[in-house]
Design a protein around this motif. Structure first.
Motif, PDB file in Angstrom:
ATOM      1  N   ARG A   1      -6.252  30.396  -0.984  1.00 24.24           N
ATOM      2  CA  ARG A   1      -6.730  31.733  -1.001  1.00 24.24           C
ATOM      3  C   ARG A   1      -6.298  32.389  -1.985  1.00 24.24           C
ATOM      4  N   GLN A   2      -5.486  32.351  -2.751  1.00 26.24           N
ATOM      5  CA  GLN A   2      -5.096  32.900  -3.986  1.00 26.24           C
ATOM      6  C   GLN A   2      -6.187  32.636  -4.932  1.00 26.24           C
ATOM      7  N   ALA A   3      -6.641  31.427  -5.304  1.00 22.21           N
ATOM      8  CA  ALA A   3      -7.461  31.129  -6.096  1.00 22.21           C
ATOM      9  C   ALA A   3      -8.987  31.578  -5.669  1.00 22.21           C
ATOM     10  N   GLN A   4      -9.212  31.674  -4.333  1.00 20.32           N
ATOM     11  CA  GLN A   4     -10.384  31.930  -4.121  1.00 20.32           C
ATOM     12  C   GLN A   4     -10.643  33.674  -4.129  1.00 20.32           C
ATOM     13  N   ALA A   5      -9.613  34.435  -4.035  1.00 22.52           N
ATOM     14  CA  ALA A   5      -9.373  35.885  -4.105  1.00 22.52           C
ATOM     15  C   ALA A   5      -9.689  36.405  -5.679  1.00 22.52           C
ATOM     16  N   GLN A   6      -9.156  35.205  -6.362  1.00 27.35           N
ATOM     17  CA  GLN A   6      -9.261  35.484  -7.943  1.00 27.35           C
ATOM     18  C   GLN A   6     -10.496  35.421  -8.237  1.00 27.35           C
ATOM     19  N   ARG A   7     -11.235  34.277  -7.881  1.00 31.04           N
ATOM     20  CA  ARG A   7     -12.622  33.967  -8.190  1.00 31.04           C
ATOM     21  C   ARG A   7     -13.490  35.066  -7.564  1.00 31.04           C
ATOM     22  N   ALA A   8     -13.233  35.594  -6.246  1.00 29.31           N
ATOM     23  CA  ALA A   8     -14.302  36.734  -5.979  1.00 29.31           C
ATOM     24  C   ALA A   8     -14.010  37.995  -6.839  1.00 29.31           C
ATOM     25  N   ARG A   9     -13.000  38.282  -7.275  1.00 32.27           N
ATOM     26  CA  ARG A   9     -12.538  39.677  -7.971  1.00 32.27           C
ATOM     27  C   ARG A   9     -13.208  39.436  -9.444  1.00 32.27           C
ATOM     28  N   THR A  10     -13.089  38.338  -9.937  1.00 30.18           N
ATOM     29  CA  THR A  10     -13.764  38.121 -11.370  1.00 30.18           C
ATOM     30  C   THR A  10     -15.452  38.222 -11.372  1.00 30.18           C
ATOM     31  N   LEU A  11     -15.884  37.570 -10.313  1.00 26.99           N
ATOM     32  CA  LEU A  11     -17.407  37.707 -10.019  1.00 26.99           C
ATOM     33  C   LEU A  11     -17.813  39.037  -9.482  1.00 26.99           C
ATOM     34  N   ALA A  12     -16.998  39.852  -9.062  1.00 25.27           N
ATOM     35  CA  ALA A  12     -17.283  41.124  -8.721  1.00 25.27           C
ATOM     36  C   ALA A  12     -17.312  42.218  -9.845  1.00 25.27           C
ATOM     37  N   MET A  13     -16.986  41.786 -10.970  1.00 24.95           N
ATOM     38  CA  MET A  13     -16.968  42.786 -12.005  1.00 24.95           C
ATOM     39  C   MET A  13     -18.241  43.062 -12.674  1.00 24.95           C
ATOM     40  N   LEU A  14     -19.406  42.171 -12.317  1.00 23.37           N
ATOM     41  CA  LEU A  14     -20.653  42.580 -12.621  1.00 23.37           C
ATOM     42  C   LEU A  14     -21.558  43.540 -11.687  1.00 23.37           C
TER      43      LEU A  14
END
Length: 381
Positions: A99-112
């Motif tokens: 869950r932590q990795a998925q949240a970090q992935r989503a947060r990074t991709l949401a920066m565009l």
């Protein structure tokens, strides 16, 4: 989960701009924003996104989509050498790390980020018309420009297409049309359980947490004369009413706003609560995660006083949380007993989704052992 007061500010050519910030995941507006366009290298964009700097896109829309794909490849890139990090000590730890990795992935991709006009139009080259999809998710537009992540906007488009196309439900011999933010009934196991369980009566049933209205519709199709579906989420209520009307079941099925139970008693009360205890991080996750098992425990605690004499409560629940160490079978049985309930019978079914057979999934051991059950509960004498 949007905060109507949240705003995003950025500087462009010595001018400070402000727009409404939109995030269905409830993330705060980024503090650092830079302008990005067709000349921005993917490696630079990835570095900035990992640092928490948002990129407000001023270039060609289709190029922004390509950049997002490039960011996804970088996020998902496996290291050249096997990781030396220790393996998780348990499935519980593996779940939390996942869950932590998925949240970090989503947060990074949401920066565009993509700027939206006041009417949800996008004033970028080769931009599609996403206004209808935005209205379905965000509501009618206001006289204010806004900003949202490209990843979220593409999710809105996907939800819009699902809403138009619908999901085929074999047990209904019809389609259910999920709205944005309402969990789609793509996993048919729990629907099949409700289709097969013997009905204790056909006069009245309550469907607690109706969502898309699929179980309420199924009970009506099985001959229950009157069904009351409840929910407290505005999107779910609108979705369920829409589906019930599409199916021509409005005379049999009533959708009410309520926190769990409607007034009165019924000989059949059905509930398919979120299966995992935990905090949801987006609108859709409310159908998956139940903080402190609030809905599950609330349903059990109030069931006996809302059951008609001789009635049954059907609890549809996966044991996925048990395999992950998030909830024990003993706890569940204890809550049932403490609520003055007894188990009359239990119907089980194995999952059919692809992840149950994916050995590379970090949670494969739990997914492959998962069983979804319909617990037939009755009030103790």
């Amino acid at each position: 989960m949007n905060d109507p007061q949240a705003s995003l500010s950025w500087q462009d050519n010595d001018t400070v701009h402000t727009a409404r910030w939109r995030s269905e995941s409830g993330w705060p507006a980024p503090r650092r924003v830079v302008i990005a366009d067709d000349t921005t290298p993917a490696d630079t964009a990835y570095r900035l996104a990992c640092e928490g700097t948002a990129l407000l896109w001023h270039g060609d829309f289709q190029n922004a989509r390509q950049l997002l794909q490039a960011l996804m490849r970088r996020v998902d890139r496996k290291p050249a050498k096997p990781s030396k990090q220790r393996k998780p000590a348990s499935l519980t730890e593996a779940f939390h790390l996942h869950r932590q990795a998925q949240a970090q992935r989503a947060r990074t991709l949401a920066m565009l980020l993509i700027p939206l006009d006041a009417d949800y139009g996008i004033s970028l080259r080769r931009a599609p018309d996403l206004r209808e999809a935005c209205r379905e998710a965000y509501g009618e537009p206001h006289a204010q420009a806004s900003v949202a992540s490209l990843r979220e906007l593409l999710g809105l488009v996907g939800a819009h297409e699902w809403r138009k196309k619908g999901v085929e439900i074999p047990a209904l011999d019809a389609r259910i049309h999920p709205h944005y933010g309402v969990f789609s009934p793509v996993r048919g196991e729990y629907v099949d359980l409700v289709a097969q369980a013997p009905l204790p009566a056909k006069t009245l049933a309550f469907d607690i947490g109706t969502g898309t209205g699929v179980l309420a519709a199924l009970l009506a199709k099985r001959g229950v004369q009157r069904v009351i579906g409840t929910d407290q989420d505005a999107r779910a209520l609108a979705c369920a009413r829409d589906n019930i009307q599409r199916l021509g079941l409005s005379r049999q099925v009533e959708i009410l706003e309520a926190d769990l139970f409607p007034a009165g008693r019924a000989p059949l009360i059905v509930c398919n609560p979120p299966w995992l205890p935990g905090k949801p991080s987006s609108a859709l996750e409310h159908a998956v995660y139940d903080p402190d098992s609030r809905m599950l425990r609330g349903f059990l605690a109030g069931l006996a006083e809302h059951l008609a004499p001789g009635g049954e409560g059907w609890l549809i629940l996966s044991d996925f949380a048990e395999h992950l160490g998030l909830r024990s079978r003993e706890s569940l049985l204890g809550w049932i007993a403490d609520a003055g309930l007894a188990v009359r019978d239990r119907l089980d079914i194995r999952p059919r989704h692809g992840k149950a057979r994916d050995a590379d999934d970090p949670l494969h051991a739990a997914r492959s052992a998962e069983v979804t059950s319909l617990w037939r509960l009755v009030a103790k004498d």
